[in-house]
Design a protein around this motif. Structure first.
Motif, PDB file in Angstrom:
ATOM      1  N   THR A 106       9.294   2.727 -12.205  1.00  0.00           N
ATOM      2  CA  THR A 106       9.033   4.111 -12.603  1.00  0.00           C
ATOM      3  C   THR A 106       7.769   4.539 -11.862  1.00  0.00           C
ATOM      4  O   THR A 106       6.752   3.841 -11.907  1.00  0.00           O
ATOM      5  CB  THR A 106       8.817   4.226 -14.122  1.00  0.00           C
ATOM      6  OG1 THR A 106       9.970   3.706 -14.792  1.00  0.00           O
ATOM      7  CG2 THR A 106       8.594   5.679 -14.539  1.00  0.00           C
ATOM      8  N   THR A 107       7.852   5.654 -11.156  1.00  0.00           N
ATOM      9  CA  THR A 107       6.711   6.140 -10.378  1.00  0.00           C
ATOM     10  C   THR A 107       5.798   6.993 -11.252  1.00  0.00           C
ATOM     11  O   THR A 107       6.164   7.378 -12.369  1.00  0.00           O
ATOM     12  CB  THR A 107       7.181   6.967  -9.168  1.00  0.00           C
ATOM     13  OG1 THR A 107       7.814   8.150  -9.646  1.00  0.00           O
ATOM     14  CG2 THR A 107       8.142   6.169  -8.297  1.00  0.00           C
ATOM     15  N   THR A 108       4.625   7.318 -10.727  1.00  0.00           N
ATOM     16  CA  THR A 108       3.664   8.133 -11.477  1.00  0.00           C
ATOM     17  C   THR A 108       4.203   9.532 -11.730  1.00  0.00           C
ATOM     18  O   THR A 108       3.785  10.193 -12.679  1.00  0.00           O
ATOM     19  CB  THR A 108       2.321   8.218 -10.726  1.00  0.00           C
ATOM     20  OG1 THR A 108       2.566   8.661  -9.391  1.00  0.00           O
ATOM     21  CG2 THR A 108       1.631   6.869 -10.699  1.00  0.00           C
ATOM     22  N   SER A 109       5.180   9.987 -10.929  1.00  0.00           N
ATOM     23  CA  SER A 109       5.783  11.305 -11.151  1.00  0.00           C
ATOM     24  C   SER A 109       6.940  11.248 -12.149  1.00  0.00           C
ATOM     25  O   SER A 109       7.514  12.270 -12.500  1.00  0.00           O
ATOM     26  CB  SER A 109       6.272  11.902  -9.830  1.00  0.00           C
ATOM     27  OG  SER A 109       7.347  11.125  -9.319  1.00  0.00           O
ATOM     28  N   GLY A 110       7.311  10.022 -12.600  1.00  0.00           N
ATOM     29  CA  GLY A 110       8.371   9.869 -13.596  1.00  0.00           C
ATOM     30  C   GLY A 110       9.742   9.541 -13.027  1.00  0.00           C
ATOM     31  O   GLY A 110      10.675   9.275 -13.775  1.00  0.00           O
TER      32      GLY A 110
ATOM     33  N   SER B 224       0.845  -1.195   0.000  1.00  0.00           N
ATOM     34  CA  SER B 224       0.000   0.000   0.000  1.00  0.00           C
ATOM     35  C   SER B 224       0.882   1.246   0.000  1.00  0.00           C
ATOM     36  O   SER B 224       1.958   1.272   0.592  1.00  0.00           O
ATOM     37  CB  SER B 224      -0.925   0.002   1.211  1.00  0.00           C
ATOM     38  OG  SER B 224      -0.170   0.054   2.396  1.00  0.00           O
ATOM     39  N   GLY B 225       0.430   2.255  -0.687  1.00  0.00           N
ATOM     40  CA  GLY B 225       1.178   3.502  -0.775  1.00  0.00           C
ATOM     41  C   GLY B 225       2.146   3.573  -1.941  1.00  0.00           C
ATOM     42  O   GLY B 225       2.792   4.599  -2.149  1.00  0.00           O
ATOM     43  N   HIS B 226       2.261   2.507  -2.703  1.00  0.00           N
ATOM     44  CA  HIS B 226       3.167   2.553  -3.858  1.00  0.00           C
ATOM     45  C   HIS B 226       2.574   3.497  -4.915  1.00  0.00           C
ATOM     46  O   HIS B 226       1.368   3.709  -4.976  1.00  0.00           O
ATOM     47  CB  HIS B 226       3.401   1.153  -4.447  1.00  0.00           C
ATOM     48  CG  HIS B 226       2.284   0.665  -5.314  1.00  0.00           C
ATOM     49  ND1 HIS B 226       2.211   0.964  -6.644  1.00  0.00           N
ATOM     50  CD2 HIS B 226       1.192  -0.065  -5.021  1.00  0.00           C
ATOM     51  CE1 HIS B 226       1.115   0.424  -7.151  1.00  0.00           C
ATOM     52  NE2 HIS B 226       0.479  -0.209  -6.176  1.00  0.00           N
ATOM     53  N   ASP B 227       3.425   4.075  -5.720  1.00  0.00           N
ATOM     54  CA  ASP B 227       2.974   4.970  -6.793  1.00  0.00           C
ATOM     55  C   ASP B 227       3.606   4.541  -8.121  1.00  0.00           C
ATOM     56  O   ASP B 227       4.124   5.337  -8.875  1.00  0.00           O
ATOM     57  CB  ASP B 227       3.300   6.429  -6.461  1.00  0.00           C
ATOM     58  CG  ASP B 227       4.781   6.648  -6.189  1.00  0.00           C
ATOM     59  OD1 ASP B 227       5.516   5.654  -6.042  1.00  0.00           O
ATOM     60  OD2 ASP B 227       5.206   7.812  -6.134  1.00  0.00           O
ATOM     61  N   THR B 228       3.540   3.247  -8.387  1.00  0.00           N
ATOM     62  CA  THR B 228       4.175   2.642  -9.557  1.00  0.00           C
ATOM     63  C   THR B 228       3.343   2.854 -10.813  1.00  0.00           C
ATOM     64  O   THR B 228       2.139   2.624 -10.805  1.00  0.00           O
ATOM     65  CB  THR B 228       4.366   1.132  -9.320  1.00  0.00           C
ATOM     66  OG1 THR B 228       5.079   0.941  -8.110  1.00  0.00           O
ATOM     67  CG2 THR B 228       5.100   0.487 -10.474  1.00  0.00           C
ATOM     68  N   SER B 229       4.025   3.280 -11.893  1.00  0.00           N
ATOM     69  CA  SER B 229       3.360   3.350 -13.187  1.00  0.00           C
ATOM     70  C   SER B 229       3.933   2.311 -14.159  1.00  0.00           C
ATOM     71  O   SER B 229       3.295   1.961 -15.143  1.00  0.00           O
ATOM     72  CB  SER B 229       3.484   4.748 -13.788  1.00  0.00           C
ATOM     73  OG  SER B 229       4.822   5.044 -14.104  1.00  0.00           O
TER      74      SER B 229
END
Length: 169
Positions: A156-160, A87-92
């Motif tokens: 790679t996160t959602t923010s890049g 939980s809390g991951h921001d993976t794209s």
């Protein structure tokens, strides 16, 4: 011992090019060095190493095992790997790879890299489910005396931004 093997592996990877024959004296010196440093591992022609890592400040769990098999002419490597997204991951995007470098006889009397390859897989959606890789890859090379196999997950996160976790460092 593991730290020595990893250090030698990095030096070899940075020193030798794939299928390049080196001067005979260079090959002899390198062969003696590798033989002395890696002698305790010489009886193992097949190995499996387990690992269990976390990354992204606890946002992913990277675990499993990698395998390498050295035979006379036909060899293989691969892994059984799982990446869990907490939980809390921001993976794209998640890129999973198992890499293998093999060192052995090149030409009539040379030593160098005889194989350098990877097994790759990418995931770009549904991060609520685990990302798995369960695959072996065969390759042919003559006179393989040593291999270095590792696994890596690159997120790679959602923010890049990106970060990587390696099974063995």
């Amino acid at each position: 011992m593991a730290a020595i093997v990893l250090a030698v592996s990095e030096v070899l990877k940075k020193t030798f090019n794939l299928n390049t024959q080196y001067m005979p004296i260079t090959s002899v010196v390198i062969g003696i060095f590798i033989g002395l440093v890696l002698w305790p591992l010489a009886e193992k022609s097949s190995y499996t190493e387990k690992f269990d890592k976390t990354g992204g400040f606890g946002k992913i769990k990277f675990s499993g095992a990698i395998t390498s098999n050295i035979n006379l002419l036909s060899h293989s490597y691969g892994g059984r790997i799982t990446v869990n997204f907490n939980s809390g991951h921001d993976t794209s995007k998640a890129e999973l790879s198992v890499t293998n470098s093999a060192y052995g006889v090149v030409g009539g009397n040379g030593f160098g890299v005889v194989y350098d390859g990877s097994i790759d897989s990418t995931k770009t959606k549904d991060f609520s489910k685990a990302f798995t890789l369960n695959e072996m890859k065969d390759y042919g090379a003559v006179g393989v005396v040593y291999t270095y196999t590792n696994a890596k997950i690159r997120i790679t996160t959602t923010s890049g931004s990106t970060y990587s976790v390696r099974a063995f460092e």
